[in-house]
Write a protein that holds these residues in place. Structure first.
Motif, PDB file in Angstrom:
ATOM      1  N   ALA A 106       1.083  -1.141   0.212  1.00 11.45           N
ATOM      2  CA  ALA A 106       0.031  -0.025  -0.039  1.00 11.45           C
ATOM      3  C   ALA A 106       0.900   1.311  -0.057  1.00 11.45           C
ATOM      4  CB  ALA A 106      -0.965  -0.143   1.086  1.00 11.45           C
ATOM      5  N   LEU A 107       1.902   1.229   0.784  1.00 12.68           N
ATOM      6  CA  LEU A 107       2.794   2.420   0.939  1.00 12.68           C
ATOM      7  C   LEU A 107       3.680   2.687  -0.624  1.00 12.68           C
ATOM      8  CD1 LEU A 107       4.207   1.982   4.588  1.00 12.68           C
ATOM      9  CD2 LEU A 107       2.534   3.692   3.656  1.00 12.68           C
ATOM     10  N   GLU A 108       3.970   1.328  -0.930  1.00 11.36           N
ATOM     11  CA  GLU A 108       4.721   1.326  -2.606  1.00 11.36           C
ATOM     12  C   GLU A 108       3.777   2.194  -3.425  1.00 11.36           C
ATOM     13  OE1 GLU A 108       6.959  -1.330  -5.387  1.00 11.36           O
ATOM     14  OE2 GLU A 108       6.161  -2.318  -3.598  1.00 11.36           O
ATOM     15  N   ALA A 109       2.554   1.640  -3.324  1.00 12.52           N
ATOM     16  CA  ALA A 109       1.684   2.050  -4.418  1.00 12.52           C
ATOM     17  C   ALA A 109       1.240   3.564  -4.348  1.00 12.52           C
ATOM     18  CB  ALA A 109       0.192   1.250  -4.354  1.00 12.52           C
ATOM     19  N   GLU A 110       1.302   4.091  -2.991  1.00 11.27           N
ATOM     20  CA  GLU A 110       1.046   5.559  -2.644  1.00 11.27           C
ATOM     21  C   GLU A 110       2.107   6.474  -3.125  1.00 11.27           C
ATOM     22  OE1 GLU A 110      -2.318   5.634   1.100  1.00 11.27           O
ATOM     23  OE2 GLU A 110       0.065   5.318   1.476  1.00 11.27           O
ATOM     24  N   GLU A 111       3.337   5.840  -3.075  1.00 13.04           N
ATOM     25  CA  GLU A 111       4.622   6.519  -3.588  1.00 13.04           C
ATOM     26  C   GLU A 111       4.362   6.718  -4.772  1.00 13.04           C
ATOM     27  OE1 GLU A 111       7.853   4.635  -1.874  1.00 13.04           O
ATOM     28  OE2 GLU A 111       7.545   5.303   0.346  1.00 13.04           O
ATOM     29  N   LYS A 112       3.588   5.792  -5.505  1.00 14.71           N
ATOM     30  CA  LYS A 112       3.694   5.820  -6.948  1.00 14.71           C
ATOM     31  C   LYS A 112       2.435   6.410  -7.504  1.00 14.71           C
ATOM     32  CE  LYS A 112       6.440   1.469  -7.884  1.00 14.71           C
ATOM     33  NZ  LYS A 112       6.496  -0.011  -8.297  1.00 14.71           N
ATOM     34  N   MET A 113       1.555   7.170  -6.587  1.00 17.11           N
ATOM     35  CA  MET A 113       0.533   7.736  -7.077  1.00 17.11           C
ATOM     36  C   MET A 113      -0.241   6.937  -7.584  1.00 17.11           C
ATOM     37  SD  MET A 113       1.338  10.787  -5.888  1.00 17.11           S
ATOM     38  CE  MET A 113       0.191  12.041  -6.634  1.00 17.11           C
ATOM     39  N   ASP A 114      -0.252   5.600  -7.151  1.00 11.01           N
ATOM     40  CA  ASP A 114      -1.267   4.505  -7.516  1.00 11.01           C
ATOM     41  C   ASP A 114      -2.306   4.072  -6.628  1.00 11.01           C
ATOM     42  OD1 ASP A 114      -2.727   2.320  -8.596  1.00 11.01           O
ATOM     43  OD2 ASP A 114      -1.066   0.878  -8.524  1.00 11.01           O
ATOM     44  N   PHE A 115      -3.271   5.012  -6.657  1.00 11.29           N
ATOM     45  CA  PHE A 115      -4.255   5.060  -5.439  1.00 11.29           C
ATOM     46  C   PHE A 115      -5.126   4.268  -5.611  1.00 11.29           C
ATOM     47  CE2 PHE A 115      -2.806   9.580  -5.879  1.00 11.29           C
ATOM     48  CZ  PHE A 115      -2.206   9.658  -4.674  1.00 11.29           C
ATOM     49  N   GLU A 116      -5.623   3.488  -6.767  1.00  7.53           N
ATOM     50  CA  GLU A 116      -6.351   2.545  -6.706  1.00  7.53           C
ATOM     51  C   GLU A 116      -5.572   1.006  -6.337  1.00  7.53           C
ATOM     52  OE1 GLU A 116      -9.544   1.911  -7.670  1.00  7.53           O
ATOM     53  OE2 GLU A 116      -9.675   4.010  -7.696  1.00  7.53           O
ATOM     54  N   GLY A 117      -4.465   0.988  -6.819  1.00  8.20           N
ATOM     55  CA  GLY A 117      -3.743  -0.222  -6.216  1.00  8.20           C
ATOM     56  C   GLY A 117      -3.418  -0.182  -4.441  1.00  8.20           C
ATOM     57  N   ALA A 118      -3.369   1.225  -4.177  1.00  7.09           N
ATOM     58  CA  ALA A 118      -3.448   1.520  -2.732  1.00  7.09           C
ATOM     59  C   ALA A 118      -4.669   1.019  -2.113  1.00  7.09           C
ATOM     60  CB  ALA A 118      -3.020   2.656  -2.258  1.00  7.09           C
ATOM     61  N   LYS A 119      -5.681   1.347  -2.656  1.00  7.63           N
ATOM     62  CA  LYS A 119      -7.116   1.179  -2.004  1.00  7.63           C
ATOM     63  C   LYS A 119      -7.308  -0.268  -2.052  1.00  7.63           C
ATOM     64  CE  LYS A 119     -11.922   1.665  -2.767  1.00  7.63           C
ATOM     65  NZ  LYS A 119     -13.175   2.445  -3.595  1.00  7.63           N
ATOM     66  N   ARG A 120      -6.838  -1.109  -3.169  1.00  9.47           N
ATOM     67  CA  ARG A 120      -6.920  -2.717  -3.059  1.00  9.47           C
ATOM     68  C   ARG A 120      -6.246  -3.185  -1.960  1.00  9.47           C
ATOM     69  NH1 ARG A 120      -6.534  -1.853  -8.749  1.00  9.47           N
ATOM     70  NH2 ARG A 120      -4.153  -2.341  -8.736  1.00  9.47           N
ATOM     71  N   CYS A 121      -5.010  -2.611  -1.834  1.00 13.53           N
ATOM     72  CA  CYS A 121      -4.118  -3.098  -0.505  1.00 13.53           C
ATOM     73  C   CYS A 121      -4.924  -3.019   0.811  1.00 13.53           C
ATOM     74  CB  CYS A 121      -2.700  -2.506  -0.721  1.00 13.53           C
ATOM     75  SG  CYS A 121      -1.672  -3.071  -2.013  1.00 13.53           S
ATOM     76  N   TYR A 122      -5.343  -1.776   0.758  1.00 19.61           N
ATOM     77  CA  TYR A 122      -6.194  -1.432   2.258  1.00 19.61           C
ATOM     78  C   TYR A 122      -7.379  -2.393   2.463  1.00 19.61           C
ATOM     79  CZ  TYR A 122      -2.994   2.431   3.074  1.00 19.61           C
ATOM     80  OH  TYR A 122      -1.874   3.310   3.444  1.00 19.61           O
ATOM     81  N   LEU A 123      -8.060  -2.560   1.304  1.00 19.14           N
ATOM     82  CA  LEU A 123      -9.070  -3.647   1.259  1.00 19.14           C
ATOM     83  C   LEU A 123      -8.578  -4.938   1.963  1.00 19.14           C
ATOM     84  CD1 LEU A 123     -10.996  -2.422  -1.705  1.00 19.14           C
ATOM     85  CD2 LEU A 123     -12.171  -2.457   0.540  1.00 19.14           C
ATOM     86  N   ASP A 124      -7.673  -5.381   1.403  1.00 13.95           N
ATOM     87  CA  ASP A 124      -6.968  -6.653   1.888  1.00 13.95           C
ATOM     88  C   ASP A 124      -6.687  -6.700   3.205  1.00 13.95           C
ATOM     89  OD1 ASP A 124      -7.039  -7.679  -0.551  1.00 13.95           O
ATOM     90  OD2 ASP A 124      -5.293  -7.586  -1.404  1.00 13.95           O
TER      91      ASP A 124
END
Length: 360
Positions: free
Chosen positions: A242-260
């Motif tokens: 999730a943190l890696e996705a946020e650093e890359k501005m991939d907020f959809e990816g970050a959301k999926r991680c937080y959902l997991d």
């Protein structure tokens, strides 16, 4: 030293004392028998060989198991001399056995506090607290200055999909990473290119190489522990993703991680989803509220508290009688729009189903 090296020394001693040939595999079986196990596989189902701080006393019961095993393996004619030679080797090398659970209690400072294995709890200084480890190791008679055998044994057991062995190795490699420090990538690269280094530069180069090796092993065992069902390991991997996705501005990816993470019972991830990623999804957010309540961390309750800032009571909850500067930490309680009674019942039912999966 590995168990193979100890077994080789035992084999030499056995053949010297008995004038009879012993196979390597039989020696491994006999070393396990010294501690009352019918086979090395039986020992490795829950324990590993280790170096003890003091030689272990082999009980009469275990000595009888050893004698029976010698007979079973075809060494009846020399069982008495062979048994004595094996026990001498065990004493010389201070060989012992310890349960993998006990290894975890030595290297996981949070385990005895009944604290969940959460990503934010993995503080490097806590994980490598020498005094805590020394005390815990002393409780089990473990010699921390001889880690080679312990690590090689855990690696061997972990290859057989032993979850707790993987978990123990995660803690051990993290502790070792902290101990050697980060080193210097610059001087490590220079060393690989053939530069002649001495002194501190050489130390930094070696420290970097070691830390990278330990990091690779730690990451591998964390992944394996997650694959084998450790929810806390899975949770840490999800947090990192999730943190890696946020650093890359991939907020959809970050959301999926937080959902997991939320599905794994992480209430902080639920809070992030409610506030940052899914604020319009009122029904799902009420599901998170009900689930957090079942998990004992009701997101509607504020955790804001005042704490002493500096001084003798630094970090303790603020006491007006003591006075002095303070700081506030924690989270405000979550507030959500109301839903109909039917929807609340449905959200509560879904949360209960999720909770049952988490605790089953």
């Amino acid at each position: 030293m590995s168990i193979k090296e100890i077994a080789y020394a035992a084999k030499q001693q056995l053949e010297l004392e008995t004038l009879q040939s012993f196979s390597h595999s039989h020696v491994h079986e006999l070393l396990a028998a010294c501690f009352g196990y019918k086979s090395k596989a039986a020992l490795h189902s829950s324990c590993v060989f280790v170096v003890m701080s003091e030689p272990m006393t082999i009980s009469t019961e275990h000595a009888l198991v050893l004698r029976r095993r010698l007979v079973e393996l075809g060494y009846k004619s020399v069982d008495e001399r062979a048994g004595a030679a094996l026990l001498q080797t065990v004493e010389m090398h201070r060989l012992g056995v310890i349960e993998v659970d006990a290894i975890l209690s030595v290297f996981d400072p949070l385990r005895d506090e009944d604290t969940e294995w959460e990503a934010e709890s993995w503080d490097a200084e806590d994980l490598s607290d020498d005094s805590n480890q020394a005390w815990a190791a002393g409780e089990h008679g473990l010699d921390l200055s001889s880690m080679g055998l312990l690590i090689s044994e855990l690696e061997d057991v972990a290859r057989k999909n032993h979850l707790k062995a993987h978990q123990a190795l995660v803690f051990i490699y993290r502790s070792m990473m902290h101990e050697v420090g980060s080193g210097s990538e610059h001087w490590y690269s220079a060393l690989l290119q053939g530069a002649s280094l001495t002194g501190v530069q050489l130390e930094w180069a070696h420290a970097y190489g070691q830390s990278q090796l330990f990091a690779q092993r730690e990451a591998y065992h964390l992944q394996e522990a997650a694959r084998l069902g450790c929810s806390h390991c899975r949770l840490e991997l999800v947090h990192a993703a999730a943190l890696e996705a946020e650093e890359k501005m991939d907020f959809e990816g970050a959301k999926r991680c937080y959902l997991d993470a939320a599905t794994l019972g992480d209430t902080q991830a639920m809070r992030v989803l409610i506030h940052n990623y899914d604020s319009e999804n009122v029904f799902q957010n009420w599901v998170w509220i009900h689930l957090s309540r079942l998990l004992g961390d009701d997101l509607r309750q504020s955790s804001l508290r005042a704490y002493h800032d500096g001084g003798l009571y630094h970090g303790q909850e603020y006491d007006d009688d003591q006075g002095g500067p303070l700081y506030v930490a924690g989270d405000e309680g979550v507030e959500l729009p109301d839903m109909s009674a039917d929807k609340q019942l449905e959200a509560s039912r879904i949360a209960e189903e999720m909770f049952k999966k988490l605790v089953s």
